[in-house]
Design a protein around this motif. Sequence first.
Motif, PDB file in Angstrom:
ATOM      1  N   LEU A  96     101.347  18.709  27.468  1.00 44.53           N
ATOM      2  CA  LEU A  96     100.815  20.077  27.500  1.00 44.53           C
ATOM      3  C   LEU A  96     100.135  20.365  28.836  1.00 44.53           C
ATOM      4  CD1 LEU A  96      99.333  20.396  23.881  1.00 44.53           C
ATOM      5  CD2 LEU A  96     101.592  21.062  24.701  1.00 44.53           C
ATOM      6  N   TRP A  97      99.267  19.442  29.269  1.00 46.92           N
ATOM      7  CA  TRP A  97      98.598  19.638  30.569  1.00 46.92           C
ATOM      8  C   TRP A  97      99.622  19.826  31.674  1.00 46.92           C
ATOM      9  CZ3 TRP A  97      94.999  14.895  29.453  1.00 46.92           C
ATOM     10  CH2 TRP A  97      93.878  15.305  28.710  1.00 46.92           C
ATOM     11  N   ASP A  98     100.638  18.970  31.676  1.00 42.52           N
ATOM     12  CA  ASP A  98     101.630  19.039  32.753  1.00 42.52           C
ATOM     13  C   ASP A  98     102.412  20.353  32.709  1.00 42.52           C
ATOM     14  OD1 ASP A  98     100.763  16.609  33.620  1.00 42.52           O
ATOM     15  OD2 ASP A  98     102.375  15.454  32.698  1.00 42.52           O
ATOM     16  N   ALA A  99     102.457  20.986  31.534  1.00 40.88           N
ATOM     17  CA  ALA A  99     103.118  22.281  31.427  1.00 40.88           C
ATOM     18  C   ALA A  99     102.143  23.424  31.730  1.00 40.88           C
ATOM     19  CB  ALA A  99     103.706  22.454  30.040  1.00 40.88           C
ATOM     20  N   GLY A 100     100.905  23.081  32.141  1.00 42.63           N
ATOM     21  CA  GLY A 100      99.927  24.106  32.499  1.00 42.63           C
ATOM     22  C   GLY A 100      99.183  24.700  31.316  1.00 42.63           C
ATOM     23  N   ILE A 101      99.309  24.064  30.158  1.00 40.10           N
ATOM     24  CA  ILE A 101      98.623  24.572  28.967  1.00 40.10           C
ATOM     25  C   ILE A 101      97.224  23.969  28.886  1.00 40.10           C
ATOM     26  CG2 ILE A 101      98.666  24.547  26.431  1.00 40.10           C
ATOM     27  CD1 ILE A 101     101.807  24.559  26.768  1.00 40.10           C
ATOM     28  N   LYS A 102      96.244  24.808  28.551  1.00 38.95           N
ATOM     29  CA  LYS A 102      94.859  24.351  28.463  1.00 38.95           C
ATOM     30  C   LYS A 102      94.647  23.665  27.119  1.00 38.95           C
ATOM     31  CE  LYS A 102      93.520  28.184  31.360  1.00 38.95           C
ATOM     32  NZ  LYS A 102      93.244  29.622  31.317  1.00 38.95           N
ATOM     33  N   ALA A 103      94.401  22.369  27.138  1.00 36.27           N
ATOM     34  CA  ALA A 103      94.388  21.605  25.890  1.00 36.27           C
ATOM     35  C   ALA A 103      93.248  20.599  25.841  1.00 36.27           C
ATOM     36  CB  ALA A 103      95.717  20.877  25.733  1.00 36.27           C
ATOM     37  N   GLU A 104      92.788  20.336  24.619  1.00 37.97           N
ATOM     38  CA  GLU A 104      91.718  19.368  24.388  1.00 37.97           C
ATOM     39  C   GLU A 104      92.046  18.488  23.196  1.00 37.97           C
ATOM     40  OE1 GLU A 104      87.316  20.341  24.739  1.00 37.97           O
ATOM     41  OE2 GLU A 104      88.186  22.346  24.602  1.00 37.97           O
ATOM     42  N   LEU A 105      91.388  17.328  23.135  1.00 37.00           N
ATOM     43  CA  LEU A 105      91.410  16.485  21.941  1.00 37.00           C
ATOM     44  C   LEU A 105      90.034  15.855  21.818  1.00 37.00           C
ATOM     45  CD1 LEU A 105      91.513  13.636  23.528  1.00 37.00           C
ATOM     46  CD2 LEU A 105      93.927  13.676  23.108  1.00 37.00           C
ATOM     47  N   LEU A 106      89.775  15.214  20.701  1.00 36.88           N
ATOM     48  CA  LEU A 106      88.501  14.504  20.556  1.00 36.88           C
ATOM     49  C   LEU A 106      88.630  13.104  21.149  1.00 36.88           C
ATOM     50  CD1 LEU A 106      87.067  15.471  17.040  1.00 36.88           C
ATOM     51  CD2 LEU A 106      86.800  16.614  19.245  1.00 36.88           C
ATOM     52  N   TYR A 107      87.562  12.644  21.837  1.00 29.02           N
ATOM     53  CA  TYR A 107      87.591  11.327  22.483  1.00 29.02           C
ATOM     54  C   TYR A 107      87.267  10.226  21.492  1.00 29.02           C
ATOM     55  CZ  TYR A 107      87.250  14.176  26.749  1.00 29.02           C
ATOM     56  OH  TYR A 107      87.456  15.089  27.748  1.00 29.02           O
ATOM     57  N   LYS A 108      88.016  10.186  20.382  1.00 31.04           N
ATOM     58  CA  LYS A 108      87.755   9.175  19.354  1.00 31.04           C
ATOM     59  C   LYS A 108      89.083   8.542  18.972  1.00 31.04           C
ATOM     60  CE  LYS A 108      83.751   9.809  16.924  1.00 31.04           C
ATOM     61  NZ  LYS A 108      83.347   9.510  15.567  1.00 31.04           N
ATOM     62  N   ASN A 109      89.036   7.282  18.640  1.00 30.99           N
ATOM     63  CA  ASN A 109      90.255   6.619  18.201  1.00 30.99           C
ATOM     64  C   ASN A 109      90.732   7.185  16.873  1.00 30.99           C
ATOM     65  OD1 ASN A 109      90.504   4.764  20.379  1.00 30.99           O
ATOM     66  ND2 ASN A 109      88.819   3.572  19.512  1.00 30.99           N
ATOM     67  N   ASN A 110      89.800   7.392  15.942  1.00 32.24           N
ATOM     68  CA  ASN A 110      90.188   7.813  14.598  1.00 32.24           C
ATOM     69  C   ASN A 110      89.325   8.962  14.079  1.00 32.24           C
ATOM     70  OD1 ASN A 110      92.225   5.740  14.264  1.00 32.24           O
ATOM     71  ND2 ASN A 110      90.517   4.295  14.157  1.00 32.24           N
ATOM     72  N   PRO A 111      89.462  10.142  14.657  1.00 29.82           N
ATOM     73  CA  PRO A 111      88.658  11.272  14.166  1.00 29.82           C
ATOM     74  C   PRO A 111      89.219  11.783  12.838  1.00 29.82           C
ATOM     75  CG  PRO A 111      90.194  12.026  15.834  1.00 29.82           C
ATOM     76  CD  PRO A 111      90.381  10.545  15.740  1.00 29.82           C
ATOM     77  N   LYS A 112      88.347  12.378  12.036  1.00 35.76           N
ATOM     78  CA  LYS A 112      88.812  12.965  10.770  1.00 35.76           C
ATOM     79  C   LYS A 112      89.508  14.297  11.037  1.00 35.76           C
ATOM     80  CE  LYS A 112      85.199  10.948   7.934  1.00 35.76           C
ATOM     81  NZ  LYS A 112      83.752  11.131   7.727  1.00 35.76           N
TER      82      LYS A 112
END
Lengths: 511, 511
Positions: free
Chosen positions: A437-453
């Motif tokens: 997504l980033w490489d396609a220029g899309i603004k994206a986030e995720l949680l910095y956790k191995n196993n988030p709920k």
Amino acid sequence: MPPLGLLHMRAWASLFNRLLRPSGVVCIREVHFHSQGQMSLQVSEAVLTSQLKPQHEKSNFIIKTPKGTRDLSPQQMVVREKILDLVIGCFKRHGAKRLDTPAFELKEMLTEKYGEDSGLIYDLKDQGGELLSLRYDLTVPFARYLAMNKVKKMKRYHVGKVWRRESPTIVQGRYREFCQCDFDIAGQFDPMIPDAECLKIMCEILSGLQLGDFLIKVNDRRILDGMLAVCGVPESKFHAICSSIDKLDKISWNDVRHEMVARKGLAPEVADRIGDYIQCHGGVSLVEEMFQDSILSQNKQAIEGLGDLKLLFEYLTLFGIAEKISFDLSLARGLDYYTGVIYEAVLLQTPAQAEESLNVGSVAAGGRYDGLVGMFDPKGHKVPCVGFSIGVERIFAIVEQRMKTSGQKIRTTETQVFVATPQKNFLHERLKLISELWDAGIKAELLYKNNPKLLTQLHYCEHMGIPLAVIIGEQELKEGVIKLRSVASREEVAIKRENLVAEIQKRLSES
Amino acid sequence: MPPLGLLHMRAWASLFNRLLRPSGVVCIREVHFHSQGQMSLQVSEAVLTSQLKPQHEKSNFIIKTPKGTRDLSPQQMVVREKILDLVIGCFKRHGAKRLDTPAFELKEMLTEKYGEDSGLIYDLKDQGGELLSLRYDLTVPFARYLAMNKVKKMKRYHVGKVWRRESPTIVQGRYREFCQCDFDIAGQFDPMIPDAECLKIMCEILSGLQLGDFLIKVNDRRILDGMLAVCGVPESKFHAICSSIDKLDKISWNDVRHEMVARKGLAPEVADRIGDYIQCHGGVSLVEEMFQDSILSQNKQAIEGLGDLKLLFEYLTLFGIAEKISFDLSLARGLDYYTGVIYEAVLLQTPAQAEESLNVGSVAAGGRYDGLVGMFDPKGHKVPCVGFSIGVERIFAIVEQRMKTSGQKIRTTETQVFVATPQKNFLHERLKLISELWDAGIKAELLYKNNPKLLTQLHYCEHMGIPLAVIIGEQELKEGVIKLRSVASREEVAIKRENLVAEIQKRLSES
């Protein structure tokens, strides 16, 4: 040591104390001279020993920003950027170039430019080398730039911070560090065309910002001086009387009159004559009226100023903004460097109830300063200039207040897509996906956790106002699809992995 | 004066000179003690008398900006804005919020953060009130902000100026005032996920700016310390030896070795052991190799660092950037506050011949600093942080140089339409027309002259790169049309006045 010996002992102590002050040592009581170039100082032992203590002893200090300054939160930055985009967009619409100058100038560049306000300049400590001061406005650095580079013609804007050691009355939106937006036109042109454009730009900006109704007061330094002269004020008192007149928007005429008579030594009848003039304000008809004024029309300077104002109103009418402009004989801008037309924009109404506590006063002001560049030029070559400065801090305060009142939520990030998973041990897949997504220029986030709920992840989207979520789990991985979820409607559809970027871009362009 | 008397006379002279330095007086040669708390100083007469001369004598001063600073011309501002737009766009793509802090901080906020470089901090003059210093970087103000507002989690970016009193070697692009772009992630998260994102962002920015091939060197403070420990360096010398290693990109290993042995008192065999390690650099395979190293693997800290690096490389591979990253045991960032992974991006080639003179070195650098926020918190509560700073000044210099070499002309205004006339006495019509364009949001200019020549007006368009000109004369006025001219092709068509704005907007959207 004969030449030194000429100084009295006490003078020596005083000199040493002055020299030592930057280091915090001001403890020398007496100085005695001995033969062979020796000198003795009577010092206070306590103070000197305190200097020897390591300075690293950190007492329980308070964490704060310096007096009169503040951090700007992400919410505030979003409001600011929106306002500055509009302001800069308008400057660019009028063909201005952008300039930037250092935060500090040689101290001598700023001296004799600000009259009584010079005491508010921040000086830098002398750490060896040049004596420096933080800039007090953006106008003097612009004039310095023109003179230094021998630029004879330039339309420029400058957005930047300036610093003034004012007693901060923060409730009124006054800070010691604040942002200014300046627009100026330098060069020798036919009269009043650039001046009229400046007023046009002020109108465009204030209308564009939708701050409610506003008015721009206009006067001319030459009319002001001429008016004071015909009223009988001696030239030596022009400055002092102007600064009294300048207070009229804060205190009543009676108080201003009292100051003029009791404190500045004006004859009561002179003050009353001034009083008659400065209550006059109106449109172009007032300009005509003043031309007919049997007393004022005897002053050459005033006639020049009135002639220019008449021409100015002609152009303002063509620009369709004449009804926003008021010729106001009480307008007397404080700065030393103005030489011709001066103006000041004020908001006519506090736009909403909750904002009544905000005393915003003038939100933009400026004028013509034909002599400032010449003050920097070794040969005194003049470059006529006209321009204005927008008090954006006050505008920021109004808009922030309005948003608070309306309960409008401000997004502080622009994230378009959140990458989520319902599964444990899916970090690797999430990282691969978000990277696409980033490489396609899309603004994206995720949680910095191995196993988030999953719930935590979806709550984050709703809390941050992120419009889309993509969800990847074992099932999706097996089928080569991704779930695309609209956060607001909670609708989910499965999309082939290879079509995901295109689908997201389509959705974003539609919204 | 018993406690003072304990100091040797020369120590007293040195102390006084140190105290007096801020005032420029460093002239005390000898100090003698007398009975009854008197002390005598042997001073240099010449220096003291020079202090007595009034400083207000304005000689024929030179107009300049302060040493190590400069104005930024409209051309430079255009290049900067383009680069900053790309950088900020990337920060936003990764979900960062914008923050701003004051240009100055309380002096005590900056102490003990920068090691030997503290001497480069600009202090403000004590004008009564708080002791202030200009910020030295954007990291310490960020940590101060987090501690002050008890923020435990934040992804923010900050673009702003910082100030350092370095001896300016301007040829290399080093200034005393310069812009930094910082991105940081604060918060307690699962290991190496935010760290990997930081490296991903650095890659996106450096690729996006098309500066040629680049490499990001990575190391870890714990590996570095562990390596020094197993080589036999006493802990008290870690800092000094690190700062020697830090010079490896400027001087040869032989010179660094000499400094370690001769100046910093390391045994030659210890230096040689260090030499064996710090010549190692490579990819993830080197991490594995170091795990197997019989000596280094005995150090607990080093093993922790290597474990994190291994995980980091796993994530970098998922992001598709592992081949851009080099584990480099010689990387030793100077700042005190780093606690874990550190990194530095370098350009691998000077992109064009003419740029060879530009010694750009590293263009971005950062690392993990888990202890800095705790230094501000009264209770020492820690907030782990990782981030980086882009040395945009160096990037600006490269891009400016490239544009100069290519002879590319930079437009410094965005004006789309010029309003011209071939007729005398047509100012009123021009003003009415341009006002219509401005109000429609079109970027437009005219000459500030009552009767400009048509040729002058058209030359201006060509010179400034304005794509369109509208021409109004008596004939057009009579017919209710305007001539629309393409400046490049010199083609002209007559357009009905009421269709002009729409036609211009159509033409602009097509180009």
